[in-house]
Design a protein around this motif. Sequence first.
Motif, PDB file in Angstrom:
ATOM      1  N   CYS A 143      -4.558   6.802 -12.408  1.00 42.10           N
ATOM      2  CA  CYS A 143      -4.485   6.785 -11.015  1.00 42.10           C
ATOM      3  C   CYS A 143      -4.422   8.092 -10.603  1.00 42.10           C
ATOM      4  N   GLU A 144      -3.347   8.910 -10.834  1.00 41.28           N
ATOM      5  CA  GLU A 144      -2.959   9.785 -10.405  1.00 41.28           C
ATOM      6  C   GLU A 144      -3.829  10.925  -9.811  1.00 41.28           C
ATOM      7  N   GLU A 145      -5.273  10.764 -10.656  1.00 37.10           N
ATOM      8  CA  GLU A 145      -5.852  11.564 -10.611  1.00 37.10           C
ATOM      9  C   GLU A 145      -7.096  10.730  -9.537  1.00 37.10           C
ATOM     10  N   ALA A 146      -7.336   9.613  -9.751  1.00 39.70           N
ATOM     11  CA  ALA A 146      -8.376   8.549  -8.910  1.00 39.70           C
ATOM     12  C   ALA A 146      -7.467   8.504  -7.752  1.00 39.70           C
ATOM     13  N   ALA A 147      -6.271   8.931  -6.752  1.00 43.10           N
ATOM     14  CA  ALA A 147      -5.618   9.094  -5.910  1.00 43.10           C
ATOM     15  C   ALA A 147      -5.578  10.418  -5.458  1.00 43.10           C
ATOM     16  N   ALA A 148      -6.417  11.537  -5.820  1.00 38.97           N
ATOM     17  CA  ALA A 148      -6.474  12.809  -5.646  1.00 38.97           C
ATOM     18  C   ALA A 148      -7.863  12.531  -4.937  1.00 38.97           C
ATOM     19  N   PHE A 149      -9.104  12.195  -5.818  1.00 39.10           N
ATOM     20  CA  PHE A 149     -10.442  11.764  -5.430  1.00 39.10           C
ATOM     21  C   PHE A 149     -10.577  11.052  -4.427  1.00 39.10           C
ATOM     22  N   SER A 150      -9.762   9.755  -3.343  1.00 34.94           N
ATOM     23  CA  SER A 150     -10.039   9.185  -2.449  1.00 34.94           C
ATOM     24  C   SER A 150      -8.365   7.923  -2.190  1.00 34.94           C
ATOM     25  N   PHE A 151      -9.400   7.239  -1.322  1.00 38.05           N
ATOM     26  CA  PHE A 151      -8.016   6.372  -0.912  1.00 38.05           C
ATOM     27  C   PHE A 151      -8.787   5.432   0.068  1.00 38.05           C
ATOM     28  N   CYS A 152      -8.563   3.994  -0.705  1.00 33.10           N
ATOM     29  CA  CYS A 152      -8.750   3.183  -0.480  1.00 33.10           C
ATOM     30  C   CYS A 152      -7.483   1.689  -0.967  1.00 33.10           C
ATOM     31  N   GLU A 153      -6.837   2.304   0.365  1.00 28.57           N
ATOM     32  CA  GLU A 153      -5.555   0.968   1.018  1.00 28.57           C
ATOM     33  C   GLU A 153      -4.773   0.833   0.018  1.00 28.57           C
ATOM     34  N   ASN A 154      -4.419   1.469  -1.595  1.00 29.58           N
ATOM     35  CA  ASN A 154      -3.457   1.617  -1.878  1.00 29.58           C
ATOM     36  C   ASN A 154      -2.331   2.806  -1.385  1.00 29.58           C
ATOM     37  N   VAL A 155      -1.746   1.782  -0.656  1.00 33.72           N
ATOM     38  CA  VAL A 155      -0.768   3.098  -0.033  1.00 33.72           C
ATOM     39  C   VAL A 155       0.211   3.809  -1.468  1.00 33.72           C
ATOM     40  N   SER A 156       0.864   3.174  -1.999  1.00 31.17           N
ATOM     41  CA  SER A 156       1.787   3.245  -2.889  1.00 31.17           C
ATOM     42  C   SER A 156       1.190   4.723  -3.590  1.00 31.17           C
ATOM     43  N   ALA A 157       0.308   4.884  -4.457  1.00 33.42           N
ATOM     44  CA  ALA A 157      -0.567   5.518  -5.123  1.00 33.42           C
ATOM     45  C   ALA A 157      -0.677   7.078  -3.762  1.00 33.42           C
ATOM     46  N   GLN A 158      -1.049   6.684  -2.362  1.00 31.95           N
ATOM     47  CA  GLN A 158      -1.460   7.930  -1.397  1.00 31.95           C
ATOM     48  C   GLN A 158      -0.247   8.568  -1.486  1.00 31.95           C
ATOM     49  N   GLU A 159       1.015   7.656  -1.298  1.00 34.64           N
ATOM     50  CA  GLU A 159       1.697   8.558  -0.796  1.00 34.64           C
ATOM     51  C   GLU A 159       2.505   9.017  -2.205  1.00 34.64           C
ATOM     52  N   GLN A 160       2.048   8.789  -3.132  1.00 31.63           N
ATOM     53  CA  GLN A 160       2.700   9.846  -4.287  1.00 31.63           C
ATOM     54  C   GLN A 160       1.890  10.943  -4.728  1.00 31.63           C
ATOM     55  N   TYR A 161       0.591  10.557  -4.267  1.00 29.93           N
ATOM     56  CA  TYR A 161      -0.388  12.070  -4.287  1.00 29.93           C
ATOM     57  C   TYR A 161       0.383  13.454  -3.158  1.00 29.93           C
ATOM     58  N   GLY A 162       0.413  11.893  -2.020  1.00 24.98           N
ATOM     59  CA  GLY A 162       1.223  13.141  -0.834  1.00 24.98           C
ATOM     60  C   GLY A 162       0.386  14.039  -0.172  1.00 24.98           C
ATOM     61  N   LYS A 163      -1.428  14.002   0.079  1.00 21.33           N
ATOM     62  CA  LYS A 163      -1.465  15.024   0.387  1.00 21.33           C
ATOM     63  C   LYS A 163      -3.416  14.528   0.748  1.00 21.33           C
ATOM     64  N   LEU A 164      -4.140  15.130   1.294  1.00 26.43           N
ATOM     65  CA  LEU A 164      -5.440  14.729   2.059  1.00 26.43           C
ATOM     66  C   LEU A 164      -6.366  14.571   0.611  1.00 26.43           C
ATOM     67  N   PRO A 165      -6.463  13.248   0.203  1.00 26.86           N
ATOM     68  CA  PRO A 165      -7.847  12.844  -1.069  1.00 26.86           C
ATOM     69  C   PRO A 165      -9.673  13.533  -0.649  1.00 26.86           C
ATOM     70  N   PHE A 166      -9.552  13.722  -1.391  1.00 23.75           N
ATOM     71  CA  PHE A 166     -11.178  14.219  -1.579  1.00 23.75           C
ATOM     72  C   PHE A 166     -12.000  13.416  -0.686  1.00 23.75           C
ATOM     73  N   GLY A 167     -11.337  12.159  -0.422  1.00 21.60           N
ATOM     74  CA  GLY A 167     -12.475  11.323   0.187  1.00 21.60           C
ATOM     75  C   GLY A 167     -11.704   9.846   0.011  1.00 21.60           C
ATOM     76  N   PHE A 168     -12.060   8.819   0.974  1.00 28.52           N
ATOM     77  CA  PHE A 168     -11.649   7.715   1.243  1.00 28.52           C
ATOM     78  C   PHE A 168     -12.550   6.645   1.300  1.00 28.52           C
ATOM     79  N   HIS A 169     -11.964   5.221   1.167  1.00 21.91           N
ATOM     80  CA  HIS A 169     -12.799   4.328   1.509  1.00 21.91           C
ATOM     81  C   HIS A 169     -12.432   3.476   2.356  1.00 21.91           C
ATOM     82  N   SER A 170     -12.915   2.325   3.714  1.00 18.44           N
ATOM     83  CA  SER A 170     -12.402   1.264   4.543  1.00 18.44           C
ATOM     84  C   SER A 170     -12.087   1.870   5.859  1.00 18.44           C
ATOM     85  N   TRP A 171     -11.764   1.602   6.777  1.00 19.52           N
ATOM     86  CA  TRP A 171     -11.575   2.272   8.258  1.00 19.52           C
ATOM     87  C   TRP A 171     -10.174   2.087   7.982  1.00 19.52           C
TER      88      TRP A 171
END
Length: 277
Positions: A231-259
């Motif tokens: 999860c921690e590596e995946a959160a650095a790679f991309s954000f797709c609506e998993n707000v909790s994982a993104q907030e734990q990462y806390g930085k701009l991920p490499f990419g994203f999916h979904s508006w």
Amino acid sequence: MSDVSEFDFMKWSAERLQSNRSDGLPAAMGRVDVTAIAYVFGTDEKMPSYGDAVELALRETYRHCGRIKTTLVVNQMTKGLERFVAECGSLMRVDVDDTLRPGDIVGFSRNMIRTLPERFDTPYMLNIHPDGFPLRPGLDEFVGKWDYIGGPWRIDHDDWVTRRLLTRNDGAGNGGFALRTRKICELGAGAYRRFWKIIPDCYLLYEDIFFTRFLPKWHPGYKKRVTLAPCEEAAAFSFCENVSAQEQYGKLPFGFHSWKSYRDLFRKGLVGGVANG
């Protein structure tokens, strides 16, 4: 602007595309071991706008990753895509596949699982969607680490049937923007043809679920042969609506999916608004 809606995202995409077209393709070449693969299919009415959206996604990919080999998979071509393909030259391959039916997500997933190894010849492929692409440079951070990495799954709402049928895996993740090895693509295609093509049409065959949650549960030896990002590596790679994982990462991920993911990154001040790109 205090928020971003789907309409705002599409408006931003259209404006961004015009700017990118004016700038032209970047001169810098990217990695020779990665192929970008983008699927886009729709009705006669929708394909022009879908084609523009996937063109933007690929131009943004080249802007952040350099120009890399690309396979564009479509059910029909548009004049806009024809111009873009001509601009890209020899690095762009087009596969016209009229078996792709508008709105048929399971049919698309079956197609992708079965044919992915035929659509690229590099060690890695980067899956691009019209609403899933890089936001910053950083591809080198992830190539060579995992057989599959995408935005972390949100599995807290799994029902008891899903928990019985699928491996619990909150990493690896969403396929809308994902990096995979040829090995995992070949393994998935072979397993599907031999054992799993008889599965009735359902969410078990959504291609990312198939690769990251179904096969680890039901394919003997799969987990020993492939590595799925945590999860921690995946959160650095991309954000797709998993707000909790993104907030734990806390930085701009490499990419994203979904508006919706773009909207949430905008709210956090990590990406620009639709007014200024």
